[in-house]
Design a protein around this motif. Structure first.
Motif, PDB file in Angstrom:
ATOM      1  N   LYS A 149       0.817  -1.209   0.000  1.00 16.66           N
ATOM      2  CA  LYS A 149       0.000   0.000   0.000  1.00 16.66           C
ATOM      3  C   LYS A 149       0.858   1.269   0.000  1.00 16.66           C
ATOM      4  O   LYS A 149       0.336   2.380  -0.028  1.00 16.66           O
ATOM      5  N   ASP A 150       2.183   1.083   0.048  1.00 20.05           N
ATOM      6  CA  ASP A 150       3.098   2.215   0.057  1.00 20.05           C
ATOM      7  C   ASP A 150       3.031   2.961  -1.281  1.00 20.05           C
ATOM      8  O   ASP A 150       2.715   2.364  -2.318  1.00 20.05           O
ATOM      9  N   TRP A 151       3.353   4.262  -1.277  1.00 22.37           N
ATOM     10  CA  TRP A 151       3.310   5.057  -2.507  1.00 22.37           C
ATOM     11  C   TRP A 151       4.233   4.507  -3.596  1.00 22.37           C
ATOM     12  O   TRP A 151       3.994   4.718  -4.785  1.00 22.37           O
ATOM     13  N   ARG A 152       5.269   3.774  -3.202  1.00 22.45           N
ATOM     14  CA  ARG A 152       6.220   3.236  -4.184  1.00 22.45           C
ATOM     15  C   ARG A 152       5.565   2.248  -5.151  1.00 22.45           C
ATOM     16  O   ARG A 152       6.083   2.011  -6.242  1.00 22.45           O
ATOM     17  N   PHE A 153       4.438   1.670  -4.770  1.00 30.00           N
ATOM     18  CA  PHE A 153       3.762   0.712  -5.632  1.00 30.00           C
ATOM     19  C   PHE A 153       2.784   1.388  -6.596  1.00 30.00           C
ATOM     20  O   PHE A 153       2.194   0.723  -7.442  1.00 30.00           O
ATOM     21  N   ASN A 154       2.616   2.695  -6.474  1.00 33.56           N
ATOM     22  CA  ASN A 154       1.778   3.462  -7.395  1.00 33.56           C
ATOM     23  C   ASN A 154       2.673   3.965  -8.528  1.00 33.56           C
ATOM     24  O   ASN A 154       3.432   4.919  -8.349  1.00 33.56           O
ATOM     25  N   LYS A 155       2.604   3.327  -9.676  1.00 32.03           N
ATOM     26  CA  LYS A 155       3.546   3.623 -10.759  1.00 32.03           C
ATOM     27  C   LYS A 155       3.456   5.065 -11.233  1.00 32.03           C
ATOM     28  O   LYS A 155       4.454   5.654 -11.676  1.00 32.03           O
ATOM     29  N   ASP A 156       2.284   5.662 -11.164  1.00 34.41           N
ATOM     30  CA  ASP A 156       2.119   7.049 -11.595  1.00 34.41           C
ATOM     31  C   ASP A 156       2.954   7.995 -10.739  1.00 34.41           C
ATOM     32  O   ASP A 156       3.441   9.019 -11.215  1.00 34.41           O
ATOM     33  N   ILE A 157       3.149   7.638  -9.475  1.00 38.68           N
ATOM     34  CA  ILE A 157       3.908   8.483  -8.558  1.00 38.68           C
ATOM     35  C   ILE A 157       5.366   8.073  -8.500  1.00 38.68           C
ATOM     36  O   ILE A 157       6.266   8.922  -8.448  1.00 38.68           O
TER      37      ILE A 157
END
Length: 237
Positions: free
Chosen positions: A144-152
């Protein structure tokens, strides 16, 4: 903490979307303001340089804006979502004669500084190959960490810890001409890789083998350099 130890400079402004957090930090410096928007910093003619430490998505655009108004930039790695963003910034920095530096802090670790000195002195002869591993096992709800959001983030473990090992391998062996690798999502799920495997070959013929992992349940940082007449190893930080 680092800025406080350097003479001849002063911190003028701290920016954070959380103004309360910025204010709390600014209070630990003399004559330092807190801002919610970074555009005010760029308009301040007293400021000569900026440090950009944000989520990956915003690193390149903010750096570009700073370079455009001729402020020197120290940008956190990986400096952008892709190489094109970084090339654009490098081009503008050269045009405006501005220092644009990426925060590859591992180069300044005492062990790496000493290893590079010994390597350049040919203490182990010509470099043959590098074997590098860097990894940890994430943490609870890591997916759920931001690192797993590819857009970010722009990518996973390769763009997170992998860029350190690529930079260091290039520092020792020179530019790479042949690149092979796999970006694998083996455990955590989500939009990005949790493991990266690379084989890189330099112009001079040296080869680097790199593995970076978010499923390395026992934390590891290992960097081995083998030459014709010896070797250098760096274990841990």
């Amino acid at each position: 903490d680092a800025i406080k130890k350097i003479s001849g400079i002063k911190l003028i402004s701290i920016v954070d979307l959380n103004l309360r957090r910025a204010t709390r930090l600014a209070e630990s410096f003399r004559h330092c303001s807190a801002e919610k928007g970074w555009n005010n910093v760029l308009a301040n003619k007293e400021i000569e340089a900026i440090i950009v430490a944000t989520h990956n998505k915003f690193l390149a655009p903010i750096s570009y804006a700073g370079i455009r108004v001729k402020k020197h930039v120290l940008c956190e790695k990986p400096a952008g979502l892709n190489s094109e963003e970084i090339r654009r910034n490098i081009g503008l920095a050269r045009k405006n004669r501005i220092v644009y530096m990426i925060g590859f802090n591992h180069r300044y670790h005492p062990a790496f500084s000493l290893a590079k000195k010994l390597f350049d002195q040919r203490k182990i002869g010509r470099g043959l190959f590098i074997r590098a591993r860097y990894g940890f096992g994430g943490r609870k709800n890591y997916a759920k960490d931001w690192r797993f959001n590819k857009d970010i983030s722009g990518g996973g473990e390769l763009i997170d810890q992998g860029v350190h090992m690529i930079d260091l391998a290039r520092w020792f062996l020179g530019d790479f001409t042949d690149v092979y690798g796999w970006a694998e999502n083996l455990f955590w799920g989500g939009e990005v890789e949790d493991n990266g495997f690379l084989l890189l070959r330099s112009k001079a013929g040296g080869v680097a083998s790199i593995q970076v992992s978010w499923t390395n349940w026992k934390w590891i940082h290992s960097f081995e350099i083998y030459g014709e007449s010896g070797y250098l190893t760096i274990e841990g930080l």
